[in-house]
Enzyme design. Sequence first.
Site, PDB file in Angstrom:
ATOM      1  N   ILE B 462     -16.342  -7.241  24.656  1.00 36.23           N
ATOM      2  CA  ILE B 462     -17.479  -6.877  23.800  1.00 36.23           C
ATOM      3  C   ILE B 462     -17.908  -8.052  22.925  1.00 36.23           C
ATOM      4  O   ILE B 462     -18.509  -7.876  21.864  1.00 36.23           O
ATOM      5  CB  ILE B 462     -17.164  -5.617  22.961  1.00 36.23           C
ATOM      6  CG1 ILE B 462     -15.936  -5.830  22.071  1.00 36.23           C
ATOM      7  CG2 ILE B 462     -16.928  -4.432  23.877  1.00 36.23           C
ATOM      8  CD1 ILE B 462     -15.702  -4.679  21.087  1.00 36.23           C
ATOM      9  N   ALA B 506      -6.330  -7.546  23.508  1.00 33.33           N
ATOM     10  CA  ALA B 506      -5.769  -8.878  23.761  1.00 33.33           C
ATOM     11  C   ALA B 506      -4.321  -8.758  24.221  1.00 33.33           C
ATOM     12  O   ALA B 506      -3.945  -9.269  25.286  1.00 33.33           O
ATOM     13  CB  ALA B 506      -5.872  -9.739  22.511  1.00 33.33           C
ATOM     14  N   ARG B 623       1.268 -14.197  17.276  1.00 34.48           N
ATOM     15  CA  ARG B 623       0.851 -15.440  17.896  1.00 34.48           C
ATOM     16  C   ARG B 623      -0.645 -15.373  18.202  1.00 34.48           C
ATOM     17  O   ARG B 623      -1.141 -14.370  18.716  1.00 34.48           O
ATOM     18  CB  ARG B 623       1.621 -15.602  19.190  1.00 34.48           C
ATOM     19  CG  ARG B 623       1.374 -16.897  19.890  1.00 34.48           C
ATOM     20  CD  ARG B 623       2.179 -16.841  21.173  1.00 34.48           C
ATOM     21  NE  ARG B 623       2.301 -18.138  21.789  1.00 34.48           N
ATOM     22  CZ  ARG B 623       2.828 -18.282  22.989  1.00 34.48           C
ATOM     23  NH1 ARG B 623       3.290 -17.235  23.637  1.00 34.48           N
ATOM     24  NH2 ARG B 623       2.904 -19.470  23.511  1.00 34.48           N
ATOM     25  N   ASN B 626      -5.844 -17.745  21.068  1.00 39.47           N
ATOM     26  CA  ASN B 626      -6.897 -18.760  21.144  1.00 39.47           C
ATOM     27  C   ASN B 626      -7.371 -19.010  19.718  1.00 39.47           C
ATOM     28  O   ASN B 626      -8.006 -18.145  19.105  1.00 39.47           O
ATOM     29  CB  ASN B 626      -8.041 -18.251  22.034  1.00 39.47           C
ATOM     30  CG  ASN B 626      -9.135 -19.289  22.226  1.00 39.47           C
ATOM     31  OD1 ASN B 626      -9.451 -20.060  21.316  1.00 39.47           O
ATOM     32  ND2 ASN B 626      -9.718 -19.304  23.406  1.00 39.47           N
ATOM     33  N   THR B 629     -11.521 -18.764  19.394  1.00 38.69           N
ATOM     34  CA  THR B 629     -12.130 -17.423  19.390  1.00 38.69           C
ATOM     35  C   THR B 629     -11.496 -16.575  18.287  1.00 38.69           C
ATOM     36  O   THR B 629     -12.159 -15.733  17.690  1.00 38.69           O
ATOM     37  CB  THR B 629     -11.957 -16.719  20.749  1.00 38.69           C
ATOM     38  OG1 THR B 629     -10.570 -16.681  21.078  1.00 38.69           O
ATOM     39  CG2 THR B 629     -12.710 -17.442  21.847  1.00 38.69           C
ATOM     40  N   GLU B 700      -9.902  -6.309  14.258  1.00 37.79           N
ATOM     41  CA  GLU B 700     -10.260  -5.571  13.050  1.00 37.79           C
ATOM     42  C   GLU B 700      -9.853  -6.260  11.748  1.00 37.79           C
ATOM     43  O   GLU B 700     -10.546  -6.156  10.742  1.00 37.79           O
ATOM     44  CB  GLU B 700      -9.584  -4.191  13.084  1.00 37.79           C
ATOM     45  CG  GLU B 700     -10.480  -3.079  13.463  1.00 37.79           C
ATOM     46  CD  GLU B 700     -10.504  -2.718  14.933  1.00 37.79           C
ATOM     47  OE1 GLU B 700     -11.184  -1.769  15.260  1.00 37.79           O
ATOM     48  OE2 GLU B 700      -9.860  -3.394  15.769  1.00 37.79           O
TER      49      GLU B 700
END
Lengths: 338, 734
Positions: B462, B506, B623, B626, B629, B700
Amino acid sequence: MNNFQYSRASDIADAIRLLAVDPSAKLIAGGTNLIDLMKENVERPSRLIDISHLPLRDIEETADGGLRIGALVPNSDLAYHPMIEQRYPLLASAILAGASAQLRNMASVGGNLMQRTRCAYFYDTATPCNKRSPGTGCSALDGLNRNHAILGTSRFCIATNPSDMSVALAALGALVHIAGPTGARTVALTDFHRLPDDKPHLDTILGSGEVITAIELPPRGFARNYSYLKIRDRLSYAFALVSVAAALELEGNAISEARLALGGVAHKPWRSLEVEAALRGQAATPDHFGHAADLLLQGATAHSHNGFKIELARRAIVRTLMQATSATPQSQSHKKIA
Amino acid sequence: MNAYVGTPTSRVDGRAKVTGAAKYAGEFAADRLLRGFVVEATIPRGRISRLDTSEALKVKGVVDVLTHAHRPPLADKDDAWKDEVAPEKGSPFRPLYDDRIKFSGQPIALVVAEDWETAKFAASRIRIDYEEEAFATDLESERGKAAKVDQPHKPRGDAVAALARAAVRHEADYVIPSEHHNPMELYATTAVWDGSGRLAIYDKTQGVQNVQKFLCSVFGKKPDDLRVISPYVGGAFGSGLRPQYQVVLATMAALALKRSVRVVLTRRQMYGLGYRPMTIEHVALGASPDGTLDAVTHEAIAVTSCFEDFSRNDTGWGEQLYKSPNSRLSHKLVHLDVATPCDMRAPGAASGVCALECAMDELAVALKLDPIELRLKCYSDRDQSEDLPYTSKQLRQCYARGAEAFGWARRNPAPRSMRDGKELVGWGMATGVWEALQMPVAVRIVLTANGHAEVSCAASDIGTGTYTIVAQVAADALGLPIENISVRLADSTLPQAPVEGGSWMAASSAHAVLGAAEDIRQELARLAKAMPDSPLADLDAAKVTLVDGMIASNDTNGAAVSIADVMHHSKLERIEKEKLNQFAEDKSHARNTHSAVFAEVKVDEQLGVIRVTRVVSAVAAGRILNTKTGRSQIMGGVVWGIGMALHEETLMDHRFGRIMNANIAEYHIPVNADIHDVDVIFVDEPDDRINRLGIKGLGEIGIVGVPAAIANAVYHATGKRIRRFPITLDKLLE
């Protein structure tokens, strides 16, 4: 959106003729407001008369040393025009306080004068609104009126004029050149927009078949001591809660000429010659500016949610006049208030 | 090998997005595509007494007008309309089902025409009469009708008595308005009719399989009849968790007319979908003079519709953050004539933690304690609701690192004590907390002999970066350059995934990739051992790594075989493995992410204009897969938090029951000018218990705490405590 006819006016006379034969036709130039209103079914013109290509894009000096600005000059071109930047920076600043770069690129000077209120009820065809549908009532009177007018209101309408540019034009004493079926006429910008009284559906004095051809600025530009301050709910891209255009001519610390106009508070840019006269000869001090603010805001009335505007306007007037006095005009790119 | 995981890898779909190559739901073409335009109800409650479509049908180019009286059959049981994230209690909204009006903005007809303008014009020709009924839309005036929903937490101790005897008490209502998601992309569906009765449905959604199952159930179709695809989503933030009504209407029209149909909502119509419900959050804290917390009570009163009980965990977050022997939490709902609310970024926490963290700041002032000191005094090493330790909790480090980066030590605690010219300067802070959830996800990897791998899964991206992190994890696990990985997502025919939400995708998708890659590795090892004269012949198949296109021994002997050789020898063009990753249920530990947010505001003393000049957000979220992002995720949350603090508010006129700022000119969100320095710090948080990679998810946590940090900074600047959001300048002038 309604279905409509499209005509391309061949010249100004053609535009006047097309308008005169069809009272529900509308002129279109940049379309930044009209198209939105058509999408919401608020404006339902039978015909759009396209004038965007007409030769009304010149900015030229007048015989008396003022400037004549064609009605189709884009707002951006006007704000960044060297003669405006140098001689009428108040106007440049007010334009840059409005809308977004993309909108300013599309919007014309004449269209800016013709933009309609952003009152939420005017935009929502499911609610009563005297401006949109005369006689249905004013939903804002007892509704969500935090953004609404505090001056010159009537029981029929408390909408505000949303333009920033017009506030500076009012302060500068600009004239509006109009062409119509019976010839041309010129009115002061401050007489161009109306108060709502019992006919809030009429925003301006423009008659049937009339077209704005130019704006004229008098020679006096107040290029040294000026400021345009716009107070809004976020730091850019929002309509004014209150805006102030202030311009002074000073001899030492004494005011020899003063201009003061407000936006976001009335159905038209709010200016009072009496207040400006009272400032003349006074020292440029916060106290005197406070008195001027009180005078200008005399008769201001609060509705359920917009009472704060009266005190906000008072403070903003004093601040803007102080910015003008110290020749530190409000920057429209850096949002910290000087 | 970690060539990619943990690095600031650029988005693999970035180029497609900025060049326009990425196609969104409303952009897919189809032969003889029809366009639908939605007609909305303008009253909040009643019945349609007349719906006259005759004039609309006369408009040239109009094909049909679907209404409750003229539509294909729809399921009639509530269960058929319950998608996987529907509220437990209630009767889900059914577009064009009957003549009942349940909220203003409800779709009541779909005009279908050869082009969009014609459909829109014809919509204005429809005549509707209503039998209007009395209605209520104002939470504050209906507050007395609030009814309790099941409590998520058992009361601990006796909070009422503890509050009564507390030496220092703070108690207040915090009011958070309804807010709409306003994603840039409008909700849209293109339903493509293939001529045989099957539909390919390009939909804007956070869960293609959820939508697919829902549509099959609503229209009585078999799974093969409807395929739902949603390759890119231009922002959703929770608004696309449930199937939205436009997908029902587009599917309905395509089935009825046996043609492809596209329905795109207008911005105004987007305000007829879900939203963050307005809440009145009542928080009471009791403490001893040294700052030891003795009682926490938190009651949230929230809006829901008259037909569904939507509720979230607004009140439970104190259980995670602050040690208190007594606590009492409750969540109440008021049923109003409005659309059902839905999840919106950090649902429950964004609102509830805002109230809690403003209240903690007020308590710190009452106790004359530094706000961080109070929080450290009450720091809870256990989740008190279930009395569990955390898999990891580096919140202390968030406070320390954030405070250091912000320069908190230089803060003068007295309100109105810091200034910069005409501006009052305020420094505020708050804590953030969110869950670290994990869900079952399946991934398929197809490795081809040319050294390329396709990784596919039904999960949506999304805008969060799922394409990119899936590619990163796969590239590392398969020992391939990231350019050799292609990722396919968000097609209902792909391996199973839940809706993308809750910050769970993720961790969930990354571990599914690991599982499938593991099966590929084992298969390759088995094949490699079987090769003639294999250097890996004697090797334990579990002790090889895929690296640089080779299968290499984990031992130091350097034995390795190229993957291409193995596949060539085995006469294999491709190896395909699909793996469903189930996380073992572990009820022994709590799993959360945390943050400490620091904000600087400058407030014009005379005019009340607020600028948020600095925000530091220090985040502990395991962890970070990325860092690029991830940083964007947190920055986006901070920006939204600034909006929640200062700008966002859905304005309803309760005389009409209508939303009056249903556009993004008048519904204010921050613009560039409102955003200054935003500093994101990821605190090191090793976590070898939560999952193999130690991942927690970042969707979030970025917004939680931000509104409170700003509100607390405004108090510090001005001495004014604004408990009704957003903090607009008029509230400071009062």
